[in-house]
Structure formats: structure tokens, C-alpha cells
Design a protein around this motif. Structure first.
Motif, short mmCIF file in Angstrom:
data_model
loop_
_atom_site.label_atom_id
_atom_site.label_comp_id
_atom_site.label_asym_id
_atom_site.label_seq_id
_atom_site.Cartn_x
_atom_site.Cartn_y
_atom_site.Cartn_z
N ILE A 11 0.86 -1.19 0.00
CA ILE A 11 0.00 0.00 0.00
C ILE A 11 0.89 1.24 0.00
O ILE A 11 1.81 1.36 0.81
CB ILE A 11 -0.91 0.03 1.26
N VAL A 12 0.59 2.13 -0.92
CA VAL A 12 1.37 3.37 -1.04
C VAL A 12 0.44 4.54 -0.74
O VAL A 12 -0.64 4.62 -1.32
CB VAL A 12 1.91 3.53 -2.48
N SER A 32 3.81 7.84 -13.42
CA SER A 32 4.74 8.52 -14.31
C SER A 32 5.76 9.22 -13.43
O SER A 32 5.74 9.09 -12.21
CB SER A 32 3.98 9.51 -15.18
N MET A 33 6.64 9.95 -14.09
CA MET A 33 7.70 10.64 -13.35
C MET A 33 7.79 12.07 -13.84
O MET A 33 7.67 12.33 -15.04
CB MET A 33 9.01 9.89 -13.61
N THR A 34 8.01 12.99 -12.92
CA THR A 34 8.12 14.39 -13.33
C THR A 34 9.42 14.61 -14.11
O THR A 34 10.41 13.91 -13.90
CB THR A 34 8.12 15.33 -12.11
N SER A 35 9.40 15.61 -14.98
CA SER A 35 10.62 15.95 -15.72
C SER A 35 11.18 17.29 -15.25
O SER A 35 12.09 17.83 -15.84
CB SER A 35 10.32 15.99 -17.22
N GLY A 55 -4.76 11.19 -14.92
CA GLY A 55 -5.13 9.82 -14.54
C GLY A 55 -4.05 9.04 -13.81
O GLY A 55 -4.21 7.83 -13.58
N ALA A 56 -2.94 9.70 -13.45
CA ALA A 56 -1.89 8.98 -12.72
C ALA A 56 -2.39 8.60 -11.33
O ALA A 56 -3.14 9.34 -10.70
CB ALA A 56 -0.64 9.85 -12.59
N ASP A 57 -1.98 7.42 -10.86
CA ASP A 57 -2.31 7.00 -9.50
C ASP A 57 -1.21 7.40 -8.52
O ASP A 57 -1.45 7.53 -7.32
CB ASP A 57 -2.49 5.48 -9.45
N MET A 58 0.02 7.50 -9.03
CA MET A 58 1.18 7.89 -8.21
C MET A 58 2.13 8.64 -9.13
O MET A 58 2.11 8.43 -10.34
CB MET A 58 1.96 6.66 -7.71
N VAL A 59 2.99 9.46 -8.54
CA VAL A 59 3.98 10.18 -9.35
C VAL A 59 5.35 10.05 -8.68
O VAL A 59 5.47 10.21 -7.46
CB VAL A 59 3.60 11.67 -9.52
N ARG A 60 6.37 9.79 -9.49
CA ARG A 60 7.74 9.66 -8.97
C ARG A 60 8.51 10.94 -9.28
O ARG A 60 8.32 11.55 -10.33
CB ARG A 60 8.40 8.45 -9.64
N VAL A 61 9.36 11.32 -8.34
CA VAL A 61 10.21 12.49 -8.57
C VAL A 61 11.66 12.08 -8.32
O VAL A 61 11.94 11.23 -7.47
CB VAL A 61 9.83 13.68 -7.65
N ILE A 83 3.47 10.20 -3.60
CA ILE A 83 4.72 10.59 -4.27
C ILE A 83 5.81 9.57 -3.95
O ILE A 83 5.95 9.11 -2.80
CB ILE A 83 5.17 12.00 -3.83
N ILE A 84 6.57 9.23 -4.98
CA ILE A 84 7.66 8.26 -4.85
C ILE A 84 8.99 9.00 -5.07
O ILE A 84 9.09 9.80 -6.00
CB ILE A 84 7.52 7.15 -5.93
#
Ligand code: SF4
Length: 419
Positions: A11-12, A32-35, A55-61, A83-84
Motif C-alpha cells: 500500500i502506497v 509517471s515521473m516528473t521531468s 489519470g496517474a495513481d502515483m507520481v515519482r520524482v 509521491i515516490i
């Protein structure tokens, strides 16, 4: 309905940002991941919100620098999605990100290998119930420090690049996971990405047989969407169709919103995600075409963006094969000699002819019917033909035990017994 591989579930997230399940009975999560530079708080928050909206469920930075982890607290405070933190070289960034309230950490076994450092990150994640993705990507997995080992790996790769690369990725994942198993930490997601779809297919198939941890699928460095789309979708689609994969990221050299749009479409066409926007199907056109379908389709697409329910609309160039090819749509138009025949699905889900109009009136009449149909759906008087997503739930989590238990059961003494 696609079957799903049995996995553990992690669970995140938290109450403020929502909880996203990965694996187990959870739908396949999209990320997805931020640029942006993460230290640029405003730009990063803006992009995270755009990805969330898409529609992203999570975003990585990415957090390559201390100023990035310093910015994390404020970023997390301003967004409403888990956030990851992507940690590549410095384990301190992981500890700082955890301190800042991050929801998941990504570690690269090729870069952070030192056991005491990994154990510090594990302990901090365990205390706060934060999952870790162990990402053994092709790009960073070949040994860089130990010259002897590097030469050995390079020699093996020269003989059979794909086969040996999969072996190296899987072996290093296993080796890294010993640290996690020794520390009784199983809140783990695994990945083994490559730019080569064939390596991705083999690596994930192999990993899925060895571990019951959920899997994060991806093809790295796929390039721009125009060339990267097929490279990504062929591997991810094939794995998902076999029930392998619990979260996906499509990686393009482009605005990351495109990654989410394509990822969403992939999950929707496989029936792994409920469609939320209208769907357009259209014939490819051929020598039987009776109208300028390409121009009409573009206008239909533009107008569909305003429809609030996921109605399925078919635009067909003639009536020869049209009705058969448009099977399953809610509203459809079939072109005849400079005219259009419009069908709408009735309350029993059967297509009924409702109008025949001249070519210049097709669009307006089609959208009159689309709006009426959407309103009937909203009032509960009509049902969408689009299938609802029913994900076959896995058996209760824990049936397989840990990946290590599974290895012991399946492989006997061939693989190391770690606990
Ligand atoms: S619907 Fe008609 S025009 Fe379109 S591809 Fe099929 S046969 Fe050709």
C-alpha cells in the motif's frame, strides 16, 4: 477478463494523498515521473497535478541532490496523490525523503549496494510502513567497481547479450533481496527494465516465477512517443495479457502527461482499468469509402472531449462491413452515398437505426444522439456497452508465502535458503 498473477500487496500513500494498492486484488496502478527539477517546487507541483488530472495513481520524482529532498516536504504538502522518491546514488537522499514524508522509495541495486546503507533505508521504511521498489534496470546493473566481476559480466554479455542480461538482472535482484529478507522487510515492489522489449519480456517472466512481490513494468529510454510507443506497448501489453504486472510506467522523451495518456489507454483496452472518457472507433478506410472520413473523425474526436460519460462511438466509411465492425459501440454512423445512417443502442443494448441524414448534417445529428444517449446513461436509463472492469482477484495473499519460501519450494537447494 484477464487473470492476474498472485502477488503480495503493498500500500502506497496516506489519508491526505489517498491509498494506492500495488499487487494483490488492486487494479494495475498507473504512474509517471516528473521531468522538472524537484527543487523547483512550483514547477514540480504543477506537473504532479497535471499528471494526477490526466489519470496517474502515483507520481515519482528524482531526488539527486539535497535541495531536492529539502523541497519534498512542501511538494507533498501541496499535492493530493502519493509521491515516490527515485534514489539513485546517495542513500542519504532516501533517508531525507522518508523524513520529508515520501510514500514510496525506489532504490537501484546497481548503485546503492553497501549493505549497512541499504539496511538503514529498510529500517526507516519499516518504521513508517513505506514500500520500496527495487529496480534492477539494464542501464545500471553491470558491475562498475569490481574490475574482475565487470570483465566477467561483459564477457558473458558478448556471447549472448539478451540471455545473459536477464540472468544478471535476476541474480542481482535475488542477491539484493537477501538484505530485505534478512531484515524481514517484504513491502517490496520489483522491476527489471530495459530498452529492449525482448529483455523486458524475459526478465519479468523469470522474476514472476521466482517471487510473489508485485511488479512494476516499464521499458526504459523508449525515446519519443512516435518511436517509443510500440517498443513500450509490445512488452507491457504482452506481460499484462499474461497477468504479469501490478503497476506500469510508460517512459517517453516527452511531456510525461503523454505517458499517462498512453498507459491509461493500454490498461483500458486490456480491460484492466475502467474507461472514464468517451472512446472513438473508426474504420481504417478503403476503396469502398463514401465520405471524407478522416476529416470527420478528427471533428468527432474534438467534440467527444466534451462528453462526460465513456460512450463508445463508431464512425464507419460504408455500410458493407461497417455494422459488423462497429459491433459493441453505443452510437454509430455508417456512411452511404453522401449520407449517413445513425444507429443508437437501445435499452436492451441492441443497435437501432434512428436516422438517415445528408453528409453535411451527419456530425450535428450524430452528436445530438451522443448527447441524448449520454443523458440516458446519467439518468440510469441506458447501459454503456463498454465492459466494466472485473479483475479476477488473486487467492488470499500469503498463500505462496514470501518469494524466498516459494524459491525453496520450487527450486529445492538450487537457490540459496535465506531465512
Ligand atoms: S467500413 Fe467500409 S470503407 Fe471502412 S474499411 Fe470497412 S469496408 Fe472500407
Amino acid at each position: 477478463m484477464l487473470p492476474r498473477r498472485k502477488t503480495r500487496k503493498v500500500i502506497v500513500g496516506d489519508r491526505q494523498h489517498g491509498f494506492v494498492g500495488i499487487g494483490g486484488d488492486a487494479p494495475v496502478a498507473l504512474q509517471s515521473m516528473t521531468s522538472t527539477y524537484t527543487y523547483d517546487i512550483d514547477a514540480t507541483v504543477k506537473q504532479i497535478n497535471q499528471l494526477h488530472q490526466a489519470g496517474a495513481d502515483m507520481v515519482r520524482v528524482a531526488v539527486p541532490d539535497k535541495r531536492d529532498t529539502v523541497a519534498l516536504k512542501e511538494i507533498i504538502n501541496q499535492v493530493k496523490i502519493p509521491i515516490i522518491a527515485d534514489v539513485h546514488f546517495h542513500f542519504e537522499r532516501a533517508l531525507e525523503a522518508i523524513e520529508a514524508g515520501i510514500h514510496k522509495i525506489r532504490l537501484n541495486p546497481g548503485n546503492i549496494k553497501d549493505r549497512p546503507k541499504v539496511e538503514k533505508v529498510i529500517a526507516a521504511c519499516k518504521e513508517r510502513k513505506i514500500p520500496i521498489r527495487v529496480g534492477a534496470n539494464e542501464g545500471g546493473i553491470v558491475e562498475r567497481q569490481d574490475k574482475g566481476q565487470r570483465a566477467e559480466e561483459k564477457a558473458a554479455l558478448e556471447k549472448d547479450y539478451r540471455g545473459q542480461m536477464v540472468s544478471i538482472m535476476v541474480e542481482k535482484l535475488e542477491e539484493y533481496l537477501r538484505i530485505f529478507a534478512d531484515n524481514d522487510f517484504y513491502d517490496v515492489v520489483l522491476s527489471a527494465k530495459s530498452v529492449d522489449p525482448q529483455i523486458v519480456l524475459s526478465a519479468y517472466s523469470e522474476i514472476s516465477k521466482r517471487f510473489d512481490f508485485p511488479l512494476h513494468l516499464g521499458v526504459t529510454h523508449a525515446g519519443p512517443p512516435e518511436t517509443g510507443r510500440i517498443r513500450s506497448v509490445v512488452a507491457l501489453g504482452a506481460l499484462l495479457a499474461q497477468g504479469i504486472g501490478d503497476t506500469i510506467r510508460i517512459s517517453y522523451a516527452a511531456d510525461p502527461v503523454v505517458e499517462i495518456e498512453d498507459g491509461k489507454e493500454l490498461l483500458q483496452v486490456l480491460g484492466l482499468r475502467l474507461r472514464t472518457e468517451p472512446e472513438l472507433i473508426a474504420c481504417p478506410t478503403c476503396g469502398r469509402i463514401e465520405i471524407d472520413l478522416i476529416a470527420m473523425m478528427a471533428e468527432v474526436r474534438r467534440r467527444l472531449a466534451e462528453i462526460p460519460v465513456p460512450v463508445k462511438v463508431a464512425v464507419m466509411g460504408c455500410v458493407v462491413n461497417g455494422p459488423g465492425e462497429a459491433e459493441g459501440s453505443d452510437v454509430a454512423v455508417f456512411a452511404g452515398k453522401h449520407r449517413g445512417v445513425i444507429y443508437v443502442s437501445n435499452n436492451e443494448g441492441i443497435a437501432e437505426q434512428v436516422a438517415t441524414v445528408p453528409e453535411d448534417q451527419i456530425l450535428d445529428r450524430l452528436f445530438e444522439e451522443v448527447h441524448k444517449f449520454a443523458e440516458r446513461v446519467q439518468r440510469g436509463e441506458a447501459k454503456l456497452k463498454n465492459q466494466q472492469v472485473h479483475i479476477k482477484p488473486p487467492d488470499p495473499i500469503g498463500e505462496l508465502g514470501s518469494g524466498w519460501d516459494k524459491i525453496r519450494q520450487e527450486k529445492g537447494t538450487v537457490l540459496p535458503v535465506l531465512r
